[in-house]
Design an enzyme around this catalytic site. Structure first.
Site, PDB file in Angstrom:
ATOM      1  N   ALA A  67      43.992  43.271  40.124  1.00  0.00           N
ATOM      2  CA  ALA A  67      44.278  42.878  41.503  1.00  0.00           C
ATOM      3  C   ALA A  67      45.730  43.201  41.841  1.00  0.00           C
ATOM      4  O   ALA A  67      46.558  43.394  40.956  1.00  0.00           O
ATOM      5  CB  ALA A  67      44.012  41.385  41.677  1.00  0.00           C
ATOM      6  N   GLY A 106      39.892  43.273  37.856  1.00  0.00           N
ATOM      7  CA  GLY A 106      39.131  43.964  38.896  1.00  0.00           C
ATOM      8  C   GLY A 106      38.946  45.435  38.587  1.00  0.00           C
ATOM      9  O   GLY A 106      37.961  46.052  39.014  1.00  0.00           O
ATOM     10  N   GLU A 109      35.979  45.636  36.514  1.00  0.00           N
ATOM     11  CA  GLU A 109      34.822  45.312  37.364  1.00  0.00           C
ATOM     12  C   GLU A 109      34.424  46.523  38.221  1.00  0.00           C
ATOM     13  O   GLU A 109      33.243  46.749  38.463  1.00  0.00           O
ATOM     14  CB  GLU A 109      35.137  44.096  38.237  1.00  0.00           C
ATOM     15  CG  GLU A 109      35.189  42.805  37.417  1.00  0.00           C
ATOM     16  CD  GLU A 109      35.529  41.578  38.259  1.00  0.00           C
ATOM     17  OE1 GLU A 109      34.685  40.668  38.341  1.00  0.00           O
ATOM     18  OE2 GLU A 109      36.637  41.531  38.835  1.00  0.00           O
ATOM     19  N   GLU A 129      41.358  37.463  33.423  1.00  0.00           N
ATOM     20  CA  GLU A 129      41.547  36.455  34.486  1.00  0.00           C
ATOM     21  C   GLU A 129      41.755  35.048  33.950  1.00  0.00           C
ATOM     22  O   GLU A 129      42.454  34.236  34.568  1.00  0.00           O
ATOM     23  CB  GLU A 129      40.332  36.467  35.436  1.00  0.00           C
ATOM     24  CG  GLU A 129      40.249  37.671  36.338  1.00  0.00           C
ATOM     25  CD  GLU A 129      39.577  38.892  35.720  1.00  0.00           C
ATOM     26  OE1 GLU A 129      39.327  39.859  36.444  1.00  0.00           O
ATOM     27  OE2 GLU A 129      39.306  38.872  34.491  1.00  0.00           O
TER      28      GLU A 129
END
Length: 706
Positions: A67, A106, A109, A129
Site C-alpha cells: 500500500a 497488496g 494480492e 499486514e
C-alpha cells in the site's frame, strides 16, 4: 486514462500481449493513481480484440511493495483495491504477473488475482499486514489458502515473513522461477506468449482447490489457532486473520470477501493498529538526525573490538555479519582464544540449526583476527571498547587507543551508564569519541543507542549511524546522562516496582501484571536474567550521590547479599532448580520482603494488576518526558523506539509515549499527582508533561515539530 494514471501505469501492446508497467517510485506502491491505472488497463484489454493476454510488471527494483503509506490515515479514494483485483481476476484474457524484488501486502494480492505468476530469483513475497495490526484486505485471506492451503497461507499471514521465489514455487504461490538477474518484463513476455501458444486457460485463483479436503484444512486451522493463541497473546489482528481463513473454508468466495472486509475494518478501528503503525513509522524516523544533514560519514572499512566477552563477541559477530573485517584485542592469549571461541559459538549454533554451512562460517571467520597487542588496531577505521563497566578500566583502554589509533579513527565505548564526556576528555582527541550502547546479545538485539558527547564531530555521529545501517540495527540518538535514554528511564520505573513490592505486591504479581500488559517478562524476571550482581554494583556506585530524602527499598540488596544473583546462581527472586530457564516462586524471598516491610514500618496493602500498571507506566512516561525535555532524546518517538527494540515494550502499544497519548496525558498527570500525595519527591510531575496538558497537546505534536 488521466495524465497522472498514465504517468504511474504505462500501457504498451507487444503483439497479443498488453504490457502494463507500474512505475510509481520508489517501490511502486498502490496509490489511488496506480489502482485507477490498473482498472483502466483491464478495461483497455477487454475492448481491444487484438489483445489476448495482460502482463503486469513493476519498474525499478520492485514489483509492488504494498500500500501507499502516504495514504495511511486518509479517507479511502476509489477505486478500492479489492474491486480492482476482482476486475483483474474476472478478465477473460489471461493475466500474468512477472515478479521481481518485493511483492508484499497488496502487491502480492495483485499477483494472486492474476491467472499465472512468474518470479525472478531474489524476489520477496509476503503478506506482512499483521505487523501493522491489519490483515490482507484485498482478498489475500481468501485467495491465498485456496491456492496453497491453510497451513502455508497462515504461516505467511501470521508471521508477516517474506518467502523467496524458490520457496514460493515450492508452495505453489508462483508457477515459474527465472534465474537471478533476469529481466522481469522480457521473461514475463516470453511466458505470456508461451501460455498463449499452449491455449492456456484463464485460471482464477478463487477457484483453486487447495481447500478441497475440508476436514484436513479444518485440522490445520485448529492447530494454527492454538499456536497463535500462545504466540500472539494480547494481539488483535492474528485472531481476525484466522477468522478470515475460517471464512475461506466455510463460505463462498464473495461472502468470504465480505467477511474479510468486515474484519479488516475492525482491525483498522483497533487501538493496536494505531500503536503498530506508529512503531512502523517511528523506526524509520530515528535515523533523521541533525548531524546526518550536516556531515557525511567517515570511511568505514574495518572495525576493532576491545574485549572478547559476551558483549565484545556479540559486537564482533554483528560487524562480521555486516561484511566488515574485525580485529579483536584481549589482554592475554587465553582471553583472545576465549574471545574467538565466543564468536565461533554463534556460527556453530547456526550450523547446528541448518542455517549456515561450514564453508560460509569459514569465509566469515577469514575476516576475523585476534591479538593481544593494541598496535593491531593501528589501521582500523572504527574501534569499539567493550570491557568491564568501570570508569578506571575504560579510561585505561582509551589511553592505549589514543596512542595507537590512526588520525581520524572513530573511538567508541559500549558503556551502559558511564559519562562519555569524561571518557572523551581523558584523551587527546575528544572529537573522535562516541558512545555505541549495544544491547545483549549484540548480534541479535536490534537497538543501538548512539550516545553523542559534547565535543564529538558531526561526521563521527554520521559514521555511527552508517555502522548501524550496515549492521541492520535500529539506531537511536541519545545525549549523555546516567543511563542515556533506556537505562535512565528503566531505573525510575524499576524503582516504582520496588515501591509496589515494599508496599504490598509480591514480585510474582508485579511480573504477572507486566506480562498481562504485553511484555514478554516482568521486571523481577528480567533482573534474574541480567544478574542481580550487576544491579547491586550500580546501586553501590550511586550510593554516595543518592538523595538522602529519596525513598530507598533495600529488598534487592538483601537478596544480593545472600549471593542470589538470578539464573546464573539458580536463585534470585525466583528459584531455578537444575538450571531451569523458567523460575519458580520462592517462599524465602517472600519472607525477606515481609521482614523488610516490618523493618521500615510498612503495613502491606493489596493492589490490583491494573493499579500496578498505573504506577509502573506513570513512572516510565514521566521520566520519558524528562528525557525529551532535557534533549537526551530528540523526540518522544526516540523513547518509543528505544523501549520497543531494547526493553520488550509491547509493539502493539506503540511505545510508552505513544501509549500515553492514547490513554490521555491528562489522565497520566492526574495519576502522578495522586501518587505524589504519598511521595512528592519521586512523583514530581515532569514540567514537559504539565506543559503539554495545559496546552491540550500530546507527545505526537513534538515528533512533528522535530
Amino acid at each position: 486514462m488521466s495524465a497522472e494514471n498514465a504517468a504511474v501505469v504505462n500501457i504498451a501492446r507487444e503483439g497479443q500481449v498488453l504490457v502494463v508497467t507500474i512505475q510509481n517510485p520508489p517501490v511502486n506502491a498502490l496509490s489511488q493513481a496506480v489502482r485507477q491505472g490498473l482498472a483502466d488497463a483491464v478495461a483497455q484489454a477487454r475492448s481491444d480484440a487484438q489483445v489476448q493476454a495482460i502482463l503486469l510488471v513493476g519498474s525499478g527494483k520492485a514489483f509492488i511493495a504494498g500500500a501507499d503509506i502516504r495514504e495511511f490515515g486518509k479517507p479511502a479514494m476509489p477505486p478500492s483495491l479489492p474491486d480492482v483485483l476482482v476486475q483483474l481476476e474476472n478478465s477473460d484474457k489471461i493475466v500474468v504477473a512477472a515478479i521481481h524484488g518485493p511483492a508484499l501486502g497488496g502487491g502480492l494480492e495483485v499477483a494472486l488475482s492474476c491467472h499465472y505468476r512468474l518470479a525472478v530469483s531474489g524476489a520477496k513475497l509476503g503478506l506482512p499486514e499483521v505487523q501493522l495490526g491489519l490483515l490482507p484486505g484485498a482478498g489475500g485471506t481468501q485467495r491465498t489458502p485456496r491456492l496453497i492451503g491453510v497451513k502455508a497461507a497462515l504461516d505467511l499471514m501470521l508471521s508477516g515473513r517474506h518467502a523467496s521465489a524458490e520457496e514460493a514455487l515450492a508452495m505453489g504461490l508462483v508457477d515459474k522461477v527465472e534465474p537471478a538477474g533476469s529481466d522481469a518484463r522480457t521473461a514475463g513476455l516470453a511466458y505470456a506468449n508461451a501460455l498463449l501458444a499452449q491455449n492456456a486457460p484463464v485460471r482464477r485463483t478463487r477457484e483453486a482447490t487447495a481447500l478441497a479436503d475440508k476436514a484436513a484444512s479444518q485440522a490445520e486451522l485448529d492447530t494454527a489457532k492454538a499456536e497463535s493463541a500462545k504466540k500472539s497473546r494480547g494481539l488483535f489482528s492474528p485472531g481476525k486473520i484466522i477468522e478470515c481463513v475460517q471464512g475461506a473454508l466455510d463460505l463462498p468466495f464473495e461472502q468470504g470477501m465480505q467477511n474479510e472486509r468486515k474484519l479488516f475494518v475492525q482491525c483498522l478501528e483497533s487501538p493496536q493498529r494505531a500503536g503498530l503503525i506508529h512503531a512502523f513509522f517511528a523506526e524509520r524516523e530515528t535515523a533523521k538526525i541533525p548531524e546526518a544533514k550536516a556531515a557525511a560519514p567517515r570511511a568505514l572499512n574495518s572495525i576493532g573490538v576491545v574485549g572478547g566477552g559476551t558483549m565484545g563477541a556479540g559486537i564482533t559477530v554483528a560487524a562480521l555479519d555486516a561484511g566488515l573485517p574485525v580485529v579483536m584485542v584481549e589482554r592475554d592469549a587465553e582471553s583472545i582464544a576465549r574471545g574467538r571461541a565466543n564468536v565461533e559459538k554463534v556460527y556453530d549454533g547456526l550450523i547446528a540449526k541448518g542455517r549456515m554451512t561450514a564453508e560460509k562460517k569459514a569465509a566469515i571467520m577469514a575476516r576475523y583476527s585476534g591479538s593481544t597487542d593494541y598496535a593491531a588496531l593501528a589501521q582500523v577505521d572504527l574501534v569499539i571498547e567493550a570491557v568491564f563497566e568501570e570508569m578506571g578500566v575504560k579510561k585505561a583502554v582509551f589511553a592505549e587507543l589514543d596512542k595507537v589509533c590512526k588520525p581520524g579513527a572513530v573511538i567508541a565505548t559500549n558503556t551502559s551508564y558511564l559519562d562519555i564526556d569524561a571518557i572523551a576528555a581523558s584523551i587527546s582527541r575528544p572529537q573522535d569519541v562516541i558512545g555505541l550502547h549495544f544491547f545483549s546479545p549484540a548480534n541479535i538485539m536490534k537497538l543501538l543507542e548512539i550516545v553523542v558527547p559534547a565535543k564529538v564531530s558531526a561526521d563521527v555521529v554520521a559514521t555511527a549511524f552508517e555502522l548501524a545501517r550496515r549492521m541492520k540495527k535500529v539506531p537511536v540518538r541519545a545525549g549523555v546522562c546516567d543511563g542515556f535514554i533506556g537505562n535512565r528511564i528503566l531505573a525510575v520505573y524499576r524503582e516504582a516496582a520496588n515501591y509496589l513490592l515494599e508496599d504490598g505486591a509480591s514480585p510474582y504479581q508485579i511480573d504477572e501484571a507486566v506480562r498481562e500488559f504485553g511484555y514478554p517478562m516482568g521486571p523481577f524476571q528480567v533482573a534474574d536474567l541480567a544478574g542481580g550482581d550487576i544491579g547491586w554494583a550500580t546501586r553501590k556506585r550511586k550510593a554516595a550521590t543518592r538523595d538522602p530524602k529519596a525513598r530507598y527499598v533495600q529488598i534487592a540488596d538483601r537478596i544480593a547479599e545472600k549471593g542470589w544473583f538470578g539464573q546464573k546462581t539458580q536463585r534470585g527472586y525466583y528459584l531455578y532448580p537444575q538450571g531451569a530457564r523458567v523460575g519458580e516462586q520462592d517462599p524465602e524471598v517472600l519472607a525477606i520482603v515481609d521482614a523488610e516491610r516490618q523493618r521500615v514500618g510498612v503495613t502491606p496493602r493489596s493492589f490490583s494488576n491494573a493499579e500496578i500498571m498505573r504506577r509502573y507506566m506513570a513512572a516510565m512516561v514521566n521520566e520519558g518526558a524528562n528525557v525529551v525535555r532535557e534533549g537526551i532524546a530528540l523526540r518522544p518517538l526516540d523513547v518509543d523506539v528505544t523501549f520497543l527494540y531494547g526493553y520488550g515494550f509491547p509493539r502493539f502499544r506503540g511505545g510508552p509515549m505513544k501509549w500515553a497519548d492514547m490513554v490521555g496525558l491528562d489522565k497520566i498527570l492526574a495519576d502522578i499527582r495522586e501518587f505524589a500525595k504519598e511521595d512528592a519527591l519521586f512523583w514530581t510531575p515532569s514540567p514537559l508533561l504539565v506543559e503539554l496538558v495545559e496546552k491540550g497537546e500530546n507527545f505526537e505534536s513534538l515528533n512533528k515539530a522535530a
